[in-house]
Design an enzyme around this catalytic site. Structure first.
Site, short mmCIF file in Angstrom:
data_model
loop_
_atom_site.label_atom_id
_atom_site.label_comp_id
_atom_site.label_asym_id
_atom_site.label_seq_id
_atom_site.Cartn_x
_atom_site.Cartn_y
_atom_site.Cartn_z
CD1 TRP A 154 -0.12 -5.58 -4.04
CD2 TRP A 154 0.21 -6.50 -2.04
NE1 TRP A 154 0.46 -6.80 -4.23
CE2 TRP A 154 0.67 -7.39 -3.03
CE3 TRP A 154 0.32 -6.88 -0.70
CZ2 TRP A 154 1.24 -8.62 -2.72
CZ3 TRP A 154 0.87 -8.12 -0.40
CH2 TRP A 154 1.33 -8.98 -1.41
CG HIS A 184 21.75 -35.65 -8.48
ND1 HIS A 184 22.17 -36.91 -8.13
CD2 HIS A 184 22.87 -34.90 -8.60
CE1 HIS A 184 23.49 -36.92 -8.02
NE2 HIS A 184 23.94 -35.71 -8.30
CE LYS A 190 11.73 -1.72 -6.32
NZ LYS A 190 12.53 -2.64 -7.15
CG ASN A 225 1.60 -0.12 4.19
OD1 ASN A 225 1.32 -1.28 3.87
ND2 ASN A 225 2.83 0.35 4.17
N GLY A 226 -0.28 -2.17 6.07
CA GLY A 226 0.16 -3.14 7.07
C GLY A 226 -0.95 -4.13 7.36
CD GLU A 275 10.49 -10.11 -10.39
OE1 GLU A 275 11.70 -9.91 -10.39
OE2 GLU A 275 9.75 -9.67 -9.50
NE ARG A 334 4.54 1.86 -0.73
CZ ARG A 334 5.41 1.85 0.27
NH1 ARG A 334 6.55 2.49 0.13
NH2 ARG A 334 5.15 1.22 1.38
CE LYS A 352 14.64 -9.13 -11.68
NZ LYS A 352 15.03 -9.64 -10.46
CD GLU A 396 17.81 -11.81 -9.68
OE1 GLU A 396 17.31 -12.43 -8.72
OE2 GLU A 396 17.41 -10.69 -10.03
CB CYS A 442 -0.87 0.03 1.24
SG CYS A 442 -1.84 -1.46 1.43
C1 AGP Z 1 12.85 -9.08 -7.37
O1 AGP Z 1 12.80 -8.63 -8.66
C2 AGP Z 1 11.76 -8.74 -6.48
N1 AGP Z 1 11.22 -7.48 -6.66
C3 AGP Z 1 11.88 -9.24 -5.04
O2 AGP Z 1 12.34 -10.55 -5.07
C4 AGP Z 1 12.72 -8.41 -4.06
O3 AGP Z 1 14.08 -8.53 -4.34
C5 AGP Z 1 12.40 -8.90 -2.61
O4 AGP Z 1 11.03 -8.71 -2.35
C6 AGP Z 1 13.23 -8.22 -1.55
O5 AGP Z 1 13.00 -6.84 -1.53
P1 AGP Z 1 13.96 -5.87 -0.73
O6 AGP Z 1 15.29 -5.91 -1.40
O7 AGP Z 1 13.32 -4.52 -0.85
O8 AGP Z 1 14.02 -6.37 0.68
#
Ligand code: AGP
Length: 606
Positions: A76, A504, A601, A102-103, A488, A27, A485, A481, A2
């Site tokens: 969110w 394995h 985010k 938010n929370g 997502e 966000r 990517k 990684e 949020c």
């Molecule tokens: C990666 O592309 C993501 N957005 C996500 O995995 C992110 O790295 C993770 O949520 C951690 O966020 P932070 O670095 O703000 O703690």
């Protein structure tokens, strides 16, 4: 997560509130709403809609009442789906008091039962609405003092919250509070702002103050009073925002993500600046790094992958055991941690709840806590003994790119620093790493010259349903990684494997035409030959191999050449083509690159 904005002052409130919400879009959110305290009406003017901000703007119409204070929210969803009714703000039953949140309010169910018994009618399924009803009652008991009411209510809440409240009978006043979620106040001239982060108001003011844990801000256009929950007035913790407003804009790129990919050379150079020869006292003064017996790295998602790379470098250079833990798992298994443990928390946002909680767990047990973070003044660095700020600048796209690169750099800098103070690195090795680090920005720049051919190559795999990533040593976290990517952004099945694990199990996934991205170890590494065999194994089963390598590799179907560097530093280079592959695949599939579905985010809930 949020986003929260409040404005009170001489201007009409609608514009700064909507502008602020736009800046917080990064966000991630699924509904939006605003409440304005009008200069004439006895009730608040409130509008809210599921979906993007455009949906909200469509219903605002032309008859917007005059108002000089208002609050806005992007939600969110956690408790209750992303619907118009669940969107914030939430009102009390008089329609005079509005709250945004938010929370997560953990005890919302018991609060709701009590409130319903007392005659309150709820309109949403959210945990947040309880706060509007509680505040309404508390304000009446406090004879119209909204700040006092907020303090009373915060004491009853369990969980995490940033809250803003406004009341139509006191239209120039906004009251905010926070626990485990961020809230900053922007200090203007005859106007003030409240927001989840400074990007919501940097176009208006560079002066800000941050609220600490369990603090309440009572804000009008002319005054800001910060108190704790007992009502004791606290000093202002003011700071100057160093970010430029234009730094958060797209700067001519199609998407924030592409802009941020191209900013990587600068982000790396900035993060290295003045630190290659050793971390200065500014970074390390709060922490004693002598005599540590083990290192534990906690992080989530991409930051976790940076931690995994860090393990290879720190273990080798500083000759110390390093565990890398998913922050969300760490504290629930009662891990062994004590005052000889160095806990490194890596987070771009500095607000990731899982990481924060893991860090607090270790801190309570005496660990020395070192943050690696990109966001000045956020909660994780504030609660750490020391912090190494990555200097990536604002990262707006949900998918982390330049933040990851700078987290890798931070890991190398910490490894080098520990190696130096522990006397575990030869002078030759130190000199080699220093030299290679300083060359990284130019080498990333070189890879970025191949973006267009890489995008074209990616389009060949448009119809693939799955893509696999293989790596060994530091190439393994790079493979993880690359797969993250792609998942997502392209919403397709992707997995990263250690090359040695193929036989394995994972090799059963290979079919004729399966694209496999092979991240080759540095050519001079012992593992280069082993990885070459892994390529043969998947090719023999019909895979199409795209190799990321620092030498020619005839066995690959497609080759992406990257410059040579020290083997541990290679992820900084090899991840760049993986970012481009995921970016282009998202575009080809018509996906929202900067705000992928279901993602936020900054993940401020556990
Ligand atoms: C990666 O592309 C993501 N957005 C996500 O995995 C992110 O790295 C993770 O949520 C951690 O966020 P932070 O670095 O703000 O703690």
């Amino acid at each position: 997560m949020c986003g929260i904005v409040g404005y009170t002052g001489k201007e009409l409130a609608l514009t700064p509130v909507l502008e602020g919400l736009r800046k917080l879009e990064y966000r991630g959110y699924d509904s939006a709403g605003i409440a304005l305290a009008t200069t004439t009406g006895h009730k608040l003017w409130i509008q809210k809609r599921a979906g993007k901000l455009g949906n909200l703007e469509e219903i605002l119409g032309s008859t917007i009442p005059e108002s000089h204070s208002g609050i806005g929210h992007t939600r969110w969803a956690t408790h209750g789906g992303p619907t118009d009714l669940n969107a914030h703000p939430h009102l009390d039953n008089d329609g005079k008091l509005a709250v945004i949140h938010n929370g997560i309010i953990e005890n919302y169910l018991e609060l709701r039962l009590v409130l319903e018994k007392a005659g309150h009618t709820f309109k949403s399924e959210t945990d947040s609405e309880s706060v509007a009803h509680l505040l309404s009652d508390a304000r009446k008991q406090r004879k119209g003092d909204l700040a006092a009411a907020m303090r009373d209510v915060c004491r009853q809440l369990r969980g995490s919250f940033t809250l803003l409240a406004i009341h139509s009978d006191d239209p120039g006043r906004i009251v905010g509070a926070r626990r485990n979620s961020p809230l900053v106040v922007g200090i203007g001239d005859g106007e003030n702002f409240l927001a989840s982060d400074v990007s919501a108001f940097i176009a208006h003011t560079k002066r800000a103050l941050e609220l600490g844990q369990d603090e309440v801000a009572d804000v009008t256009g002319e005054s800001i009073v910060i108190t704790d929950l007992t009502g004791k007035i606290l000093p202002h913790n003011e700071f100057e925002i160093s970010w430029d407003a234009s730094a958060a804009e797209r700067g001519g790129f199609e998407h924030f993500m592409l802009k941020e990919i191209f900013e990587q050379p600068k982000a790396i150079a900035d993060t290295l600046l003045g630190r290659i020869q050793g971390l200065d006292e500014e970074v390390t003064k709060g922490i004693n790094l002598a005599g540590i017996e083990k290192v534990v790295i906690v992080a989530c998602g991409t930051a976790f992958h940076a931690g995994l790379v860090g393990k290879y470098a720190i273990e080798k250079w500083a000759n110390i055991a390093v565990d890398v833990e998913l922050a969300s798992e760490y504290r629930y298994r009662d891990p062994s941690v004590d005052s000889n443990t160095l806990l490194i928390a890596i987070s771009q946002s500095g607000e990731t709840m899982d990481t924060l909680m893991a860090m607090r767990y270790a801190k309570e047990r005496g660990a020395r806590v070192f943050a690696v973070c990109n966001t000045n003044g956020s909660t994780i660095p504030r609660e750490s003994d020391a912090v190494l700020y990555t200097r990536a600048g604002p990262e707006v796209a949900v998918a982390s790119t330049k933040a990851f690169e700078t987290q890798l750099v931070a890991m190398y800098l910490i490894g080098l620093h520990l190696g130096r103070i522990r006397g575990t690195m030869s002078q030759e090795l130190i000199a080699e790493i220093e030299h290679e680090l300083s060359e990284l920005p130019a080498k990333v720049e070189q890879i970025l010259e191949t973006v267009e051919p890489l995008r074209e190559l990616t389009r060949r795999f448009n119809s693939a349903t799955s893509m696999l990533f293989l790596g060994r040593n530091v190439g393994f976290p790079t493979a993880l990684e690359g797969a993250l990517k792609l998942k997502e952004l392209a919403y397709m099945h992707a997995e990263g494997f250690a090359g040695g694990e193929l036989k394995h199990g994972p090799i059963a996934l290979i079919e004729v035409g399966t694209p496999v991205v092979a991240i080759m170890p540095a050519a001079n590494s012992l593992l280069a030959e082993k990885m070459a065999s892994n390529i043969q194994e998947v090719k023999a089963r019909g895979a199409v191999v795209i190799a990321i390598a620092d030498i020619d590799l005839p066995a690959a179907d497609y080759l992406v050449r990257i410059p040579k560097t020290h083997e541990f530093l290679q992820p900084v280079l090899s991840v760049v083509p993986l970012q481009i592959i995921a970016y282009e695949m998202a575009i080809v599939r018509g996906n929202d690159v900067d705000q992928p579905r279901n993602l936020a985010k900054s993940v401020t809930v556990e």
